[in-house]
Write an enzyme that holds these catalytic residues in place. Sequence first.
Site, PDB file in Angstrom:
ATOM      1  N   HIS A  92       5.593  -4.183   6.541  1.00 43.40           N
ATOM      2  CA  HIS A  92       4.226  -3.996   6.048  1.00 43.40           C
ATOM      3  C   HIS A  92       4.257  -3.512   4.605  1.00 43.40           C
ATOM      4  O   HIS A  92       4.954  -2.554   4.270  1.00 43.40           O
ATOM      5  CB  HIS A  92       3.482  -2.973   6.911  1.00 43.40           C
ATOM      6  CG  HIS A  92       2.039  -2.806   6.526  1.00 43.40           C
ATOM      7  ND1 HIS A  92       1.064  -3.683   6.930  1.00 43.40           N
ATOM      8  CD2 HIS A  92       1.415  -1.885   5.747  1.00 43.40           C
ATOM      9  CE1 HIS A  92      -0.110  -3.304   6.436  1.00 43.40           C
ATOM     10  NE2 HIS A  92       0.094  -2.215   5.699  1.00 43.40           N
ATOM     11  N   SER A  93       3.506  -4.177   3.738  1.00 41.96           N
ATOM     12  CA  SER A  93       3.354  -3.793   2.331  1.00 41.96           C
ATOM     13  C   SER A  93       4.727  -3.764   1.642  1.00 41.96           C
ATOM     14  O   SER A  93       5.354  -4.802   1.502  1.00 41.96           O
ATOM     15  CB  SER A  93       2.626  -2.448   2.237  1.00 41.96           C
ATOM     16  OG  SER A  93       2.148  -2.224   0.939  1.00 41.96           O
TER      17      SER A  93
END
Length: 244
Positions: free
Chosen positions: A81-82
């Site tokens: 994520h990210s």
Amino acid sequence: MKQVEKKIKLFCLPYAGGASSIYNDWETKLAKNIELCPISLAGRGNRFTEKPYSNLEEAVNDIFNIVKNDFFESDYAIFGHSMGALLAYELIQKIQTQGKKLPLHVFFSGRKPVHIPKTEKFYRDMTALEFQEAVLSLGVTPPEIFKNPELKAIFSPLLLSDFTIAETFVDRPTIVPLQCNITALIGQDEEITREEAEQWKFHTTKECDIHYIKGGHFFLLDQQQAVIENINDSLGVEKHVIKY
């Protein structure tokens, strides 16, 4: 004819400022054939005493050394994520370049396609106060970290390292597509347009699914079940059985 369940290791990489522990409660919610394997990065969790990474390449090389033995032992998938999505992407580029066994599937969560450069102000260019305010505005870093001088001295270098890595733009002459299936998970309210999100399709020679999930950038935390359902749909036991 007998069906043998295939175990799939799911390596999970956190967002900037996050630790492997953000994935701990996924274990009981993932399909029974998926083995949760959160990756602990330098400077946090059981690696708290280690120095933060200096750059993206150092982080990717470290992660590669952590997981490389699993390429031969089992099927695997990667979720990031990210910042974790960028780390996952560069990790697979390294795996692919070295001719190692590729993952069955990769999940890029909360991230623009990596060939699209950042246009907003970089965290690394902010003053100390601007950086503090920007990090706190994301809503996932406890304010106590900046209020307590000892905690601030410990965690500020880690946060700056993470955000610098997260904002690194890897400028390749052309897109080098991955040779594995990918899924992009995008928050409906985060600052990623649908036109941008759809460009994840350029990053694989295989299948690419794009899903929009209710919420902003941290839908990973607010809409955990929706995220896990996407993973289970892609890796669930009904899709990965051996028949003989």
